[in-house]
Design a protein around this motif. Structure first.
Motif, PDB file in Angstrom:
ATOM      1  N   ASP A 381      83.722  84.071  88.411  1.00  0.00           N
ATOM      2  CA  ASP A 381      83.140  82.993  87.874  1.00  0.00           C
ATOM      3  C   ASP A 381      81.781  83.667  87.210  1.00  0.00           C
ATOM      4  N   LEU A 423      84.739  84.679  82.944  1.00  0.00           N
ATOM      5  CA  LEU A 423      84.833  85.096  83.954  1.00  0.00           C
ATOM      6  C   LEU A 423      84.257  86.661  83.817  1.00  0.00           C
ATOM      7  N   ALA A 438      88.456  81.608  81.316  1.00  0.00           N
ATOM      8  CA  ALA A 438      88.944  81.433  82.528  1.00  0.00           C
ATOM      9  C   ALA A 438      90.150  80.125  82.132  1.00  0.00           C
TER      10      ALA A 438
END
Length: 544
Positions: A381, A423, A438
């Protein structure tokens, strides 16, 4: 570096008052005129009761008057909130309700929207529709056109001609560099737009870096392509003012005319172009760029979404002397947080372009679900830290706390990281690579869109038994295509055309689905939830 954004124009007006600051079609406004107009507006707003920290909305097209309005609001020690003239009144009303402005300043052909907006304000406050409510309930109305206007539900208190009764001398300011300069409302998953608070110092840090990095000078002619409510416009405006350059407003109607866009770049003799990639992709597909075109152009930048490599190759092959730079950053981190200047034309169409290195004072961090750094080359992330981070969402501490997190291991409570929802990975070359979203948030034509907001608007119509909004990546002009799957209510005649018409009353055009599919029952997964992956597959195979 100036401490307040409005001081940028004051400094330029002192050095070069007669130099043209803004160009819009045949209209020109000098730095001296921009300074004086904004000073007069600030004094008018203060006399009308505006105080430090008050929000002032403006509803107007991109014109020199709009730039003067922004600066005048700041000079009144207020916070400006841009409203989109192309949005339906229902959505604009949510923003007005959320930020409780002291004034709404209008100009251009927005009278019908203002009338509808103030009618909503009238109903919400229990006042009979048709009463003159401008100065009695809700926000008051000012007009930056030549003459005062009025509708059935509002009456403007002043017009631009009234500014002449106020001094054009510089003002003293109460605002601090850490105070809010503006609030930009973005799509929210609950159907209520989120207001991102941006401070003076947030913008000034980025502009100071960008002007130095790109070498912007007073001789530059800079494009102004994005709408005023879009965060990319912040750099165009303040980057130009900081350098004492010339800002050329791109007429909105050219966006669907690639030949005319190319002509605009040539005829304006632009030295800098900055836009979302979809515009560049559109121009490439229309093949409007000639070899060695745009002889004055020195640099071309994009931000807001992925620029596919094939159209990038198209541009770089035709403009070998132009510097091409990819900028990345969400609204919550003020314009851009990273940059990558492409060193040479990509060797093939599969080459991935990184989002690069952090801008000065910024930091890009790739973490796992436990907020631990991931090894080089692995997906995680993407978080951002540094001087660009917004204080948070306007009057929404819960949403702020959900994505603006304390930095792991830091004892400083002000040391925060922002979860972008993207991401990414750190490459072996030390550069950061963007790998997609994401969550259910997408980018289409550079706009950040929460699919949940579209779904909320559709459900509110009470015309469907079930519905779901998904998006499929196309790699084309749109960036992502919004798709609507629906199950109509029994015995109700529903067509995509009717759904689109009804949804357009609550959502701007760029949030309306482009493809539709009718079902007897939406597919479900093992947990009984709507199977969105299956819906995406269905739309990729067919759908209208």
């Amino acid at each position: 570096m100036s401490s307040l954004l409005q001081q940028l124009v004051t400094g330029q007006a002192e050095q070069r008052p007669d130099q043209v600051a803004i160009v819009h079609q045949k209209e020109r406004m000098t730095y001296g005129e921009l300074e004086e107009t904004s000073n007069r507006l600030a004094r008018l707003l203060k006399q009308a009761g505006c105080q430090k920290g008050d929000r002032v909305c403006f509803l107007m097209p991109k014109t020199p008057a709009a730039i003067a309005t922004i600066l005048g609001i700041l000079k009144a020690d207020c916070v400006y909130v841009p409203l989109d003239p192309s949005s339906p009144a229902a959505r604009v009303e949510k923003i007005v309700e959320a930020c409780t402005p002291r004034f709404i300043l209008g100009n251009g052909s927005v009278t019908p929207l203002l009338d509808e907006l103030m009618a909503e304000e009238s109903r919400r406050n229990g006042t009979q529709i048709g009463s003159r409510i401008g100065s009695r309930i809700g926000p008051r109305i000012g007009w930056m056109g030549a003459e005062k206007v009025e509708g059935a539900n509002f009456k403007a208190e002043f017009a631009r001609e009234d500014l002449n009764g106020f001094s054009a001398a510089p003002l003293d300011y109460l605002s601090a560099t850490t105070d809010a300069a503006h609030i930009l409302f973005t799509s929210g998953s609950t159907g209520v737009p989120k207001g991102v608070v941006i401070t003076h110092t947030n913008v000034l840090h980025y502009v100071d870096w960008a002007v130095k990095y790109f070498g912007t000078v007073p001789e530059d002619k800079v494009s102004f392509h994005p709408p005023l409510h879009f965060d990319l416009s912040t750099y165009d405006i303040y980057g130009t003012l900081s350098a004492g350059a010339q800002l050329h407003i791109v007429p909105t109607e050219l966006n669907l005319a690639p030949q005319k866009l190319a002509g605009f770049i040539r005829e304006s003799e632009l030295t800098q172009w900055f836009s979302v990639p979809s515009v560049l992709n559109f121009m490439a597909k229309a093949d409007v760029v000639k070899p060695n075109d745009f002889p004055t152009l020195k640099r071309l930048m994009w931000c807001g979404e992925v620029f596919p490599t094939p159209p990038l190759i198209y541009w770089m092959q035709r403009l070998p002397s132009v510097q091409f730079t990819n900028l990345y950053g969400p609204t919550e981190a003020t314009i851009a947080s990273s940059y990558y200047t492409v060193p040479a034309c990509p060797p093939d169409e599969t080459t991935q372009i990184p989002i690069g290195l952090p801008c000065a004072g910024e930091e890009l961090i790739v973490l796992d679900e436990h907020l631990k750094p991931v090894p080089t080359g692995e997906i995680g992330d993407l978080y951002i830290a540094g001087v660009g981070l917004s204080p948070g969402y306007w009057l929404d501490p819960e949403k702020t706390a959900a994505v603006f997190l304390p930095r792991p291991g830091s004892a400083d409570p002000n040391d925060r990281i922002y979860k972008t929802g993207d991401l990414a990975k750190m490459g072996e070359d030390g550069l950061v690579y963007y790998l997609g979203r994401a969550d259910s948030q997408i980018k289409s034509r550079g706009y950040r869109i929460e699919l949940g907001e579209i779904e909320t608007a559709l459900n509110a119509l009470a015309l469907t038994e079930e519905c779901a909004i998904v998006a499929i990546e196309t790699g084309g002009f749109e960036g992502a295509t919004i798709c609507c799957a629906y199950v109509p209510l029994p015995d109700v005649e529903i067509t995509p055309a009717r759904l689109r018409t009804e949804m357009s009353k609550a959502l701007p055009n760029y949030m309306l689905p482009a493809r539709w599919m009718r079902f007897d029952r939406l597919p479900k997964n093992a947990n009984g939830k709507i199977d969105r992956r299956k819906l995406k597959e269905d739309f990729q195979q067919n759908g209208t």
